[in-house]
Design an enzyme around this catalytic site. Structure first.
Site, PDB file in Angstrom:
ATOM      1  N   HIS A  76       3.035   6.864  11.584  1.00  0.00           N
ATOM      2  CA  HIS A  76       4.304   6.160  11.795  1.00  0.00           C
ATOM      3  C   HIS A  76       5.440   7.125  12.151  1.00  0.00           C
ATOM      4  O   HIS A  76       6.448   6.699  12.703  1.00  0.00           O
ATOM      5  CB  HIS A  76       4.707   5.403  10.531  1.00  0.00           C
ATOM      6  CG  HIS A  76       4.235   3.982  10.474  1.00  0.00           C
ATOM      7  ND1 HIS A  76       4.342   3.103  11.533  1.00  0.00           N
ATOM      8  CD2 HIS A  76       3.701   3.260   9.452  1.00  0.00           C
ATOM      9  CE1 HIS A  76       3.869   1.910  11.163  1.00  0.00           C
ATOM     10  NE2 HIS A  76       3.469   1.978   9.910  1.00  0.00           N
TER      11      HIS A  76
ATOM     12  N   GLY B 280       0.800  -1.219   0.000  1.00  0.00           N
ATOM     13  CA  GLY B 280       0.000   0.000   0.000  1.00  0.00           C
ATOM     14  C   GLY B 280       0.832   1.269   0.000  1.00  0.00           C
ATOM     15  O   GLY B 280       0.689   2.123  -0.872  1.00  0.00           O
ATOM     16  N   ALA B 281       1.704   1.388   0.971  1.00  0.00           N
ATOM     17  CA  ALA B 281       2.466   2.625   1.107  1.00  0.00           C
ATOM     18  C   ALA B 281       3.592   2.397   2.102  1.00  0.00           C
ATOM     19  O   ALA B 281       3.627   1.368   2.780  1.00  0.00           O
ATOM     20  CB  ALA B 281       1.566   3.747   1.614  1.00  0.00           C
ATOM     21  N   MET B 282       4.482   3.396   2.190  1.00  0.00           N
ATOM     22  CA  MET B 282       5.657   3.232   3.056  1.00  0.00           C
ATOM     23  C   MET B 282       6.003   4.546   3.738  1.00  0.00           C
ATOM     24  O   MET B 282       6.066   5.596   3.109  1.00  0.00           O
ATOM     25  CB  MET B 282       6.821   2.721   2.195  1.00  0.00           C
ATOM     26  CG  MET B 282       8.122   2.550   2.939  1.00  0.00           C
ATOM     27  SD  MET B 282       7.988   1.265   4.236  1.00  0.00           S
ATOM     28  CE  MET B 282       9.135   1.927   5.443  1.00  0.00           C
ATOM     29  N   GLU B 283       6.284   4.420   5.047  1.00  0.00           N
ATOM     30  CA  GLU B 283       6.403   5.580   5.925  1.00  0.00           C
ATOM     31  C   GLU B 283       7.794   6.207   5.982  1.00  0.00           C
ATOM     32  O   GLU B 283       8.157   6.804   6.997  1.00  0.00           O
ATOM     33  CB  GLU B 283       5.999   5.149   7.341  1.00  0.00           C
ATOM     34  CG  GLU B 283       6.988   4.186   8.041  1.00  0.00           C
ATOM     35  CD  GLU B 283       6.595   2.718   7.973  1.00  0.00           C
ATOM     36  OE1 GLU B 283       5.869   2.340   7.034  1.00  0.00           O
ATOM     37  OE2 GLU B 283       7.018   1.950   8.850  1.00  0.00           O
TER      38      GLU B 283
ATOM     39  N   GLU C 217       3.485  -1.647  13.908  1.00  0.00           N
ATOM     40  CA  GLU C 217       2.334  -1.819  13.006  1.00  0.00           C
ATOM     41  C   GLU C 217       1.016  -1.958  13.761  1.00  0.00           C
ATOM     42  O   GLU C 217       0.024  -1.341  13.399  1.00  0.00           O
ATOM     43  CB  GLU C 217       2.560  -3.011  12.075  1.00  0.00           C
ATOM     44  CG  GLU C 217       3.723  -2.810  11.088  1.00  0.00           C
ATOM     45  CD  GLU C 217       3.624  -1.549  10.244  1.00  0.00           C
ATOM     46  OE1 GLU C 217       2.544  -0.924  10.187  1.00  0.00           O
ATOM     47  OE2 GLU C 217       4.651  -1.165   9.639  1.00  0.00           O
TER      48      GLU C 217
ATOM     49  N   GLU D 176       0.454   6.125   7.501  1.00  0.00           N
ATOM     50  CA  GLU D 176       1.878   6.394   7.217  1.00  0.00           C
ATOM     51  C   GLU D 176       2.330   7.637   7.960  1.00  0.00           C
ATOM     52  O   GLU D 176       3.448   7.695   8.470  1.00  0.00           O
ATOM     53  CB  GLU D 176       2.130   6.538   5.716  1.00  0.00           C
ATOM     54  CG  GLU D 176       1.643   5.364   4.856  1.00  0.00           C
ATOM     55  CD  GLU D 176       2.084   3.994   5.323  1.00  0.00           C
ATOM     56  OE1 GLU D 176       3.133   3.881   5.983  1.00  0.00           O
ATOM     57  OE2 GLU D 176       1.353   3.008   5.054  1.00  0.00           O
TER      58      GLU D 176
END
Ligand code: B3K
Ligand code: ZN
Length: 848
Positions: free
Chosen positions: A294, A254-257, A313, A291
């Site tokens: 995070h 999905g996405a990355m922080e 998480e 994100e």
């Protein structure tokens, strides 16, 4: 097992890393990466090991003196510099490597997507960029210089200098390498700003490819709402001058922080009413928030090792769920979250992949980004909050940030914070982190002399590697209703700590009706013998919206289970739905959820729990018959709802109109069973938003009446990747099951099936696996098709192939014939020469 990493083997890194300076000279086939690491040995005489994979070493030097091959050992997994070649005190190691982002189809490390450079380093991708101690407990400030012929060159932190073809970035906050990011491309920004509570002005940018910039406003607003919420709810401010988000078309998840530079799958950024559904909008808002959150739970405080993944998480999912609950309808959000938990995490716990939120061994950490680590991890945080109360939770979190800012932590650190701030002993509670499996809670009740007694027994079945399951500490929220529907005991949290435990409620005038596990206060299966009449009573009277929904869900599940054996639809259920449709006091979104029947996989899961063998075709047929019965019985009321819930005026993605559309489409879904698809055809023809377009298309596809609509849709959207993903997914997931395998094969041959793109692969293969009766066709054609594609994808993109293999995790539920067919496919995959570590770990675990 060979190549297994064990939690018990953890040892701190024997060097501290004081600063990191990186220079990138970008070129598709030959990018040069220079790294300068300042290191201080912590134990004299220790070799310096750096992780590194697929790197061509150009040179290395210590304090300016080049190393010779005698000074080090270079292997497929890293570079080890002999102790004799290292100074006693602090020193600087410089390395230069060459990498080829263009050929990087695994989408891990530095890779190219549509002409742009981007990175994905979590969990262990940084070692594909340069030689480095690629572990989360090694944290350092980074300085990055990028040289490349692109208008936009981004990295973490704040921009410090730039010129034509180069830019330099400085990230002052020490971070582990998995949070490193770099982006270079021809990109355009939708920009805004946010002023933090202490008055810091932060520049915000959503970067996309030219042409996509008209679909970024919602994401930008979601980011601003997230930043404000984290200040309000957790007292957390943003800590850099700039926050960048980049949308990328080829992305494994999905996405990355990444610190200050989040990288997103474009499907979780881009939205317009014509291209995105209400569900897409809600997801975008939730993932942007996730994100962003995070930044504190993950980045400022990170994980000591990857076994602690749920530390960041689980907590961050809990935070994003709370955010969405605040932004939208909280009760509806809770129901959606629990439904998703059961569909994904309970399913995982029931099968061969069951593992605790904090596992103690793995071969490939990427295989542990699971519903158990994420969603069950969030439930565990929610239970802690229930046990210590709202104020106690806030105090614990304040202490967590205070005590651990800048550190790499463990689950033990996290629990200690709650113990210290609340004064409670959470030793038994910790089992939620270390033990796998879903506890089953059975209840018996008694009423005599005005005292009502509930007796609970908990039991957790063995899971792989964990035969014994000691009793857990379970918060059970309970309310009691009197027979006339008044609440005689408001929600009270019972704390169960024994295998069997009794709770009494004295002073009652009559036998109450219990409402147990309100708000789903613990992730357990509640096993209680009730009558349909009592469920219908709770559906009508419970003050807890979750348990109202739950009562209806239980009725639906029970009637569907009986219908797979040929029973007729249960009268209590049909009547209860009638009352619910007519209940205008209830939120449309809530009524929509109540009208949605349990999915076929959920029915199969329930049958397996009850000791029966699910028959996928019988489940599909039963579900269809129940929809027919509802549509026949309540046709007029449903038609009235369908008209009344039409939302006038221009589309807005807000919760209220979205709830109306959801109820309208839930009605359409049932009406489509009896109106010959007439309404769905009409809606498809005139819908001006993707929510209604997809709602109508789903009905037509399921009825086998979508040929023309699908062709029109394809002609209109062929150039839009994200919308075409929906086209693939809907057909594969919802077409009549007897056609599914052939249709999926046909779709795989479509020139638009770009199987190397993870979104497209997931749309078709994930959609097909969700077509329960189609995937589980008795002759095994579905299994074969699916396995063929995993085998094909694995050499290019092991992470996505391994992730998709979880479609097979339910094999043990089914009859001997299907079991044998699935196991044969798994064995065929396992036998492929050169199979990735990712997929071979998965097949080994799946086969048990
Ligand atoms: N932390 C990333 C997931 C990384 C997955 C690596 N295989 C996204 C998230 O949970 O926010
Ligand atoms: Zn996350």
């Amino acid at each position: 097992m060979d190549g297994t990493t064990l939690l018990s083997d953890y040892a701190p890194y024997p060097f501290t890393l004081d600063t990191v300076a990186l220079t990138f000279r970008l070129a598709p086939r030959a990018t040069r990466v220079q790294a300068r690491l300042s290191l201080t040995p912590q134990a004299p005489g220790t070799a310096l090991h750096l992780d590194g994979e697929d790197l061509r070493l150009i040179g290395a030097a210590i304090d300016g003196t080049p190393l010779t091959p005698a000074d080090y050992l270079l292997t497929e997994t890293g570079l080890t510099i002999h102790p004799a070649a290292l100074p006693e005190g602090s020193f600087t190691l410089e390395t230069e490597v060459e990498i080829a982002p263009e050929g990087n189809t695994a989408l891990e490390g530095l890779y190219m997507s549509n002409g742009m450079y981007c990175t994905q380093c979590e969990a262990e991708g940084f070692r594909k960029i340069t030689f480095y101690p690629d572990r989360p407990d090694v944290m350092a400030p980074f300085h990055v210089r990028i040289e490349g012929d692109f208008p936009v060159l981004l990295s973490n932190g704040n921009p410090v200098a730039q010129g034509p073809g180069w830019a330099e970035w400085d990230d002052p906050w020490p971070k582990p390498a998995y949070l490193f990011a770099l982006v270079a491309g021809d990109l355009v920004a939708t920009s805004g700003s946010f002023t933090t509570a202490s008055g810091r002005e932060v520049a915000l940018n959503i970067w996309v490819r030219p042409g996509d910039q008209d679909r970024c406003d919602f994401a930008l607003g979601a980011l601003q709402r997230s930043m404000a919420w984290d200040e309000r709810a957790y007292g957390r401010e943003y800590d850099l001058d700039i926050f960048n988000i980049v949308a990328v078309d080829d992305f494994n998840m999905g996405a990355m922080e990444n610190k200050g530079l989040n990288i997103f799958n474009s499907k979780l950024v881009l939205a317009s009413p014509e291209t995105a559904t209400d569900t897409d909008y809600e997801r975008i808002e939730a993932v942007i928030a996730h994100e962003y959150f995070h930044n504190w739970t993950g980045n400022r405080i990170t994980c000591r090792d990857w076994f602690q993944l749920c530390l960041k998480e689980g907590l961050t999912v809990f935070r994003d769920q709370s955010f969405t609950a605040d932004m939208r309808a909280g009760a509806v959000k809770r129901i959606e979250d629990v439904a998703a938990l059961r569909a994904r995490q309970f399913r995982e716990d029931q099968g061969p992949l069951a593992h605790p939120p904090r596992p103690d061994h793995y071969r490939e950490i990427n295989n542990f980004y699971t519903p158990t680590v994420y969603e069950k991890g969030a439930e565990v945080v929610g239970m802690l909050k229930t046990l210590v109360g709202d104020a106690g939770y806030r105090a614990a979190l304040d202490l967590y940030f205070d005590r651990h800012d800048g550190q790499a932590c463990t689950i033990e650190d996290w629990i200690k914070v709650f113990e210290d701030s609340s004064g409670r002993d959470l030793g038994q509670f910790k089992r939620w982190y270390t033990d796998a499996g879903t506890p089953r809670l059975s209840v018996t009740e008694d009423f005599s002399d005005g005292t009502y007694t509930l007796e609970f027994t908990q039991e957790t079945k063995p899971t792989p590697g964990q035969p014994e399951k000691p009793a857990r500490h379970i918060p059970i929220a309970v309310g009691l209703l009197s027979p006339n529907g008044d609440e005689v005991l408001p929600t009270t949290v019972l704390e169960m700590t024994e295998a069997t435990q009794r709770f009494t409620f004295p002073g009652l005038a009559s036998r109450p009706v219990p409402s147990i596990l309100r708000g789903f206060s613990a992730p357990v299966v509640l096993d209680r013998a009730t009558t349909p009449a009592e469920q219908a009573f709770l559906l009508a009277h419970d003050t807890d919206p979750f348990n109202r929904w739950e009562a209806g869900r239980t009725l639906a599940r029970q009637t569907l289970m009986a219908m797979t054996q040929g029973a007729a639809p249960q009268a209590e259920y049909l009547d209860a739905v009638g009352r619910l449709i007519a209940d205008e006091g209830a939120e449309p979104a809530f009524r929509a959820l109540c009208l949605r029947l349990p999915g076929e996989d959920e029915i199969a899961q329930a049958l397996h729990e009850a000791g029966q063998i699910p028959d996928p075709q019988a489940i599909h047929a039963a579900r269809g018959r129940l929809m027919d019965a509802l549509a026949t019985r309540h046709g007029a009321a449903l038609a009235a709802i369908y008209e009344a819930m039409a939302v006038p005026g221009p589309y807005a993605p807000d919760a209220a109109p979205a709830g109306q559309r959801a109820l309208r489409l839930a009605a359409l879904h049932l009406l489509g069973r009896t109106d010959g698809g007439e309404r769905a055809q009409a809606l498809f023809a005139r819908a001006d938003n993707m929510t209604e377009t997809m709602g109508a298309l789903a009905v037509l596809v399921a009825a086998g009446q979508a040929t023309e609509a699908l062709a029109q849709f394809r002609a209109r959207w062929a150039d839009n990747r994200l919308v075409m993903d929906k086209w693939f997914m809907t057909q594969a997931a919802l077409c009549p099951p007897e056609e599914a395998a052939e249709l999926a094969q046909q779709l795989a041959a479509d020139p638009l099936f770009d199987w190397k793109n993870p979104n497209r692969f997931r749309a078709l293969l994930g959609g097909f696996a969700a077509n329960h009766a189609g995937f589980h066709r008795a002759d095994g054609a579905g299994y074969r098709f699916f396995a063929d594609w995993l085998i094909r994808l694995d050499p290019l993109n092991p992470q996505t192939a391994a992730r998709m293999s979880t479609a097979f995790e339910t094999w043990a539920r089914y009859d001997a014939g299907r079991q044998a067919l699935i196991r044969a496919e798994l064995a065929r995959i396992a036998a492929q020469p050169g199979l990735s570590r990712d997929l071979s770990e998965m097949t080994a675990r799946l086969l048990g």
